[in-house]
Design a protein around this motif. Structure first.
Motif, short mmCIF file in Angstrom:
data_model
loop_
_atom_site.label_atom_id
_atom_site.label_comp_id
_atom_site.label_asym_id
_atom_site.label_seq_id
_atom_site.Cartn_x
_atom_site.Cartn_y
_atom_site.Cartn_z
N LEU A 1 28.73 44.39 49.51
CA LEU A 1 27.61 44.92 50.28
C LEU A 1 26.63 43.87 50.73
CD1 LEU A 1 26.94 48.07 48.05
CD2 LEU A 1 28.15 48.00 50.24
N GLN A 2 26.93 42.61 50.47
CA GLN A 2 26.05 41.52 50.86
C GLN A 2 26.89 40.34 51.35
OE1 GLN A 2 25.94 38.38 48.82
NE2 GLN A 2 27.85 39.29 48.05
N HIS B 1 32.15 36.95 50.37
CA HIS B 1 33.21 37.61 49.61
C HIS B 1 34.25 38.10 50.60
CE1 HIS B 1 34.75 39.51 45.95
NE2 HIS B 1 35.10 40.53 46.73
N THR B 2 35.41 37.45 50.59
CA THR B 2 36.49 37.79 51.52
C THR B 2 37.70 38.27 50.72
OG1 THR B 2 37.61 35.62 51.51
CG2 THR B 2 35.67 35.86 52.95
N ASP C 1 38.72 36.26 47.73
CA ASP C 1 37.84 36.19 46.56
C ASP C 1 38.08 37.39 45.65
OD1 ASP C 1 36.32 33.90 47.54
OD2 ASP C 1 35.47 35.28 49.00
N GLY C 2 37.98 37.17 44.35
CA GLY C 2 38.05 38.28 43.41
C GLY C 2 39.40 38.93 43.26
N ILE C 3 40.47 38.24 43.59
CA ILE C 3 41.80 38.83 43.49
C ILE C 3 42.15 39.08 42.02
CG2 ILE C 3 44.27 38.49 43.95
CD1 ILE C 3 43.46 36.68 46.28
N ALA D 1 37.96 27.12 42.72
CA ALA D 1 37.19 27.30 43.95
C ALA D 1 36.23 28.47 43.87
CB ALA D 1 38.14 27.49 45.13
N GLN D 2 36.48 29.41 42.93
CA GLN D 2 35.63 30.59 42.81
C GLN D 2 34.62 30.48 41.67
OE1 GLN D 2 37.45 34.50 43.68
NE2 GLN D 2 39.39 33.42 43.86
#
Length: 257
Positions: free
Chosen positions: A47-48, A53-54, A57-59, A68-69
């Motif tokens: 939401l930002q 955040h693509t 990211d966050g897989i 990298a994260q």
């Protein structure tokens, strides 16, 4: 204008109970949570755009060990402009007036030090789950072999220990303990946030029972009381806070049972 709220960031690997924990904390009348957002699990990271955040990211099963994260206080995004944009874009999703805003995103696990840099008065609640059961549950979402997901969990939790050394206010607990004693943990988290009682607990059951084969997994992580074959040994939650009175009240809540 100085914001009249503070952030409590809830995080953990995927499939460890982050949503369950976040709902419990958000039930307190002094805590404002995100609900009804058009994003997965009402996660604020979507939401930002202050912290990009693509789809990369966050897989699940990948992000927590990806260098990298991992974002800390030295990251180029640790700026006043990032903080202002984060507040402006995420703020409308919270009800006004709460002493605390809760943001739950698994990817926060690799961003805690950056988030602390942006919001120095923020606090963090991290939930763990035995790596064998986390991997068994996560296997539904991933093409990665379950053995590799288990190793991913072990490595991620050891990286967490490194990050904890730099956090001022963090509470680390285990899914297995929360399920067994939700009222006790509600009291402890309430004390951690220096709030009056008022947190509600929904009915809980152990999802570990859904994965009996995980009990034959040799994975262990003694640092958090996780033994081989899915065993969970006695372990004291980690409590970090700059005020001794808060630390003592949290520990007393755990000792009361």
């Amino acid at each position: 204008m100085v914001p009249q709220h503070r952030y409590v960031f809830v995080t953990g690997l995927h499939r460890t109970g982050t949503s369950l924990l976040a709902r419990m904390i958000a039930s307190h009348p002094a805590v404002s949570g995100i609900s009804g957002a058009p994003v997965p699990e009402n996660e604020g990271c979507y939401l930002q755009g202050a912290i990009p955040h693509t789809a990369q990211d966050g897989i699940p099963g990948v992000f927590a060990t990806d260098p990298a994260q991992r974002m800390d206080e030295t990251h180029p995004l640790n700026t006043w402009a990032t903080r202002q944009r984060y507040e402006a874009e995420l703020g409308p999703w919270f009800d006004p007036g709460g002493a605390w805003r809760i943001e739950k995103s698994p990817v926060n696990l690799t961003r805690m030090r950056l988030l602390q840099g942006l919001f120095p008065l923020s606090q963090f609640v991290v939930i763990l789950r035995h790596p064998a059961f986390m991997a068994a549950a996560l296997a539904k979402w991933s093409d990665t072999p379950q053995s590799e997901l288990t190793s991913y969990g072990v490595t991620a939790y050891r990286l967490l220990l490194e990050d904890l050394r730099f956090l001022h206010a963090a509470l680390v607990l285990r899914y297995e303990d929360l399920i067994k004693a939700p009222q006790q943990y509600a009291r402890a988290i309430t004390a951690f946030l220096a709030l009056e009682p008022g947190m509600e607990c929904e009915p809980m059951r152990s999802g570990n029972a859904d994965y009996p084969a995980a009990r034959h997994n040799p994975a262990s992580l003694a640092e958090f009381g996780y033994a081989a074959d899915g065993a969970v040994e006695p372990w004291d939650p980690i409590v970090r806070h700059p005020l001794r009175a808060i630390r003592d009240s949290v520990r007393m809540a755990f000792e009361r049972g």
